[in-house]
Write a protein that holds these residues in place. Sequence first.
Motif, PDB file in Angstrom:
ATOM      1  N   VAL A 143       0.840  -1.198   0.000  1.00  0.00           N
ATOM      2  CA  VAL A 143       0.000   0.000   0.000  1.00  0.00           C
ATOM      3  C   VAL A 143       0.877   1.250   0.000  1.00  0.00           C
ATOM      4  N   LEU A 144       0.237   2.365  -0.335  1.00  0.00           N
ATOM      5  CA  LEU A 144       0.880   3.674  -0.268  1.00  0.00           C
ATOM      6  C   LEU A 144       0.191   4.467   0.831  1.00  0.00           C
ATOM      7  N   ARG A 145       0.945   4.832   1.865  1.00  0.00           N
ATOM      8  CA  ARG A 145       0.421   5.638   2.967  1.00  0.00           C
ATOM      9  C   ARG A 145       1.303   6.873   3.097  1.00  0.00           C
ATOM     10  N   GLY A 146       0.676   8.048   2.911  1.00  0.00           N
ATOM     11  CA  GLY A 146       1.483   9.247   2.851  1.00  0.00           C
ATOM     12  C   GLY A 146       2.314   9.197   1.587  1.00  0.00           C
ATOM     13  N   ALA A 166      -0.056  -4.572  -9.301  1.00  0.00           N
ATOM     14  CA  ALA A 166       1.120  -5.179  -9.934  1.00  0.00           C
ATOM     15  C   ALA A 166       1.684  -4.271 -11.021  1.00  0.00           C
ATOM     16  N   ALA A 167       0.845  -3.376 -11.578  1.00  0.00           N
ATOM     17  CA  ALA A 167       1.310  -2.423 -12.583  1.00  0.00           C
ATOM     18  C   ALA A 167       1.973  -1.200 -11.956  1.00  0.00           C
ATOM     19  N   GLY A 168       2.009  -1.157 -10.610  1.00  0.00           N
ATOM     20  CA  GLY A 168       2.657  -0.054  -9.922  1.00  0.00           C
ATOM     21  C   GLY A 168       1.765   1.145  -9.667  1.00  0.00           C
ATOM     22  N   SER A 253     -12.435  -1.807  -9.598  1.00  0.00           N
ATOM     23  CA  SER A 253     -12.508  -2.820 -10.653  1.00  0.00           C
ATOM     24  C   SER A 253     -11.507  -3.919 -10.313  1.00  0.00           C
ATOM     25  N   HIS A 254     -11.710  -5.060 -10.927  1.00  0.00           N
ATOM     26  CA  HIS A 254     -10.866  -6.224 -10.632  1.00  0.00           C
ATOM     27  C   HIS A 254      -9.436  -5.965 -11.088  1.00  0.00           C
ATOM     28  N   ASP A 255      -8.456  -6.251 -10.207  1.00  0.00           N
ATOM     29  CA  ASP A 255      -7.067  -5.946 -10.528  1.00  0.00           C
ATOM     30  C   ASP A 255      -6.158  -6.880  -9.747  1.00  0.00           C
ATOM     31  N   LEU A 256      -4.846  -6.701  -9.928  1.00  0.00           N
ATOM     32  CA  LEU A 256      -3.846  -7.503  -9.236  1.00  0.00           C
ATOM     33  C   LEU A 256      -3.233  -6.697  -8.104  1.00  0.00           C
ATOM     34  N   LEU A 257      -3.415  -7.160  -6.881  1.00  0.00           N
ATOM     35  CA  LEU A 257      -2.717  -6.616  -5.724  1.00  0.00           C
ATOM     36  C   LEU A 257      -1.334  -7.266  -5.656  1.00  0.00           C
ATOM     37  N   LEU A 258      -0.493  -6.741  -4.774  1.00  0.00           N
ATOM     38  CA  LEU A 258       0.792  -7.378  -4.491  1.00  0.00           C
ATOM     39  C   LEU A 258       0.733  -7.907  -3.065  1.00  0.00           C
ATOM     40  N   ALA A 259       0.563  -9.218  -2.962  1.00  0.00           N
ATOM     41  CA  ALA A 259       0.445  -9.891  -1.667  1.00  0.00           C
ATOM     42  C   ALA A 259       1.716 -10.691  -1.436  1.00  0.00           C
ATOM     43  N   GLU A 260       2.490 -10.306  -0.424  1.00  0.00           N
ATOM     44  CA  GLU A 260       3.807 -10.923  -0.206  1.00  0.00           C
ATOM     45  C   GLU A 260       4.623 -10.881  -1.508  1.00  0.00           C
TER      46      GLU A 260
END
Length: 431
Positions: A143-146, A166-168, A253-260
């Motif tokens: 995640v991006l916080r601040g 995943a696309a940044g 919308s449906h997308d790719l998260l970065l999990a581990e």
Amino acid sequence: MSGTATARLGLDLAAQPTSGGTFSNTIRNFGSGNEINLAGLTNSSVSYNSANSSITVTGTSSGGGRVNENFQLSAPRTTNFEAVSDGQGGTIVRAAAATNPTQPTNPTNPTQPTNPSQPGNPSSPSQPANPAPCYVTGTRIRVLRGRVISDEPVESLVMGDLAITAAGKPRPIRWIGSRRYVGMTAPDAERPVRIRAGALHDGVPARDLLVSPDHAVWLDGLFVAAGLLVNGTSITRGEAVADLVYWHIELDSHDLLLAENTPAESFLPAPGVRAGFDDQGTNSDAEASPQPYAPRTEVGPELAALRKRLIRRSGASAEPMGFGTVRAWLDRCDGTRVAGWAQDTADPDAPVCLDIVVDGRIVAMTVAALYRADIAAAGVGDGRHGFDLGLATPLALGAPHVVEVRRSVDDAVICAIATDAAGVWTPLLAA
């Protein structure tokens, strides 16, 4: 401690053996009703070595890194064990409940057991009861916080947090849901898939990743459910987790998260699915017709090639000569179900990944890891070498067919059977 293990043997970090070492005392008569509680050990698994009557517990130690702890047993009352979380940052090792009723062996050949009456193979890529993709508590999501990008536990996220795809790209979290199973109430079909650190690529996952069986990851250009990648070594399924909680993360919308550090899907709403969660929110999916990120990869050549790569990456030799001869038997093939057992003689305690091939086409994949009392009694390893799965599409009646069971990693045919147009089955090959 020496002598009989009573209810629970508790070991803090200082009392546990060093990684690769063996506990200094022998544990006698270990079986049902006995437990070993290992403090500070998480993400654990346990294996039994019949050659020297010992168990090896593998996990992540709070003292640092992955460890292997060995325990010598004497006159154990079981050879089947499981490792579960104690809910307090530790692991409980105990006797596993039998998953297969005792079956009589074939009196004419003790290594060819009769057909088992199995309810299903938890190691096969069948669909779970609730197919909503989700993450297990503790999974870190990027995640991006601040102005800081970090990997945070999924249970700490809130709506409005910016998830890094995943696309940044940072995208706001629209909804977070959860589903809880108190104690050990999670059904077998809902137990998570564990993808071990580095199982997919170097640094992917960064740590062990636990997801629901139907949760899709993006790998080698394929969008594939984790349950279809199970190989019994680097990717496993069916681990018992006390007080299991699954988390669902929805974007707009449906997308790719970065999990581990692994590209893995966000929640895809569909009519009625959200109703199975503890916190449904105010979103209504009655009219939902969501667009998936990509088409899912099903059983076929592309998935077979991916599984083969992951099996070899798990530590097996890249050359077919690195694998041993397979002992195997096909108990049942009736056009709707295939069952039997398989054991690699070069690595007799390891599960064997199998492809079921009908008339030259891969129709199913599984792992020979079911416990069967009959083959255990016949001396086939620890008995955890069975497989039993239904065919998604039954064989057409009135037509000849050839059914083969192949080792996934090198396509070696280990069992084959044919039927003619009259429905008469003839064995072609049994290893």
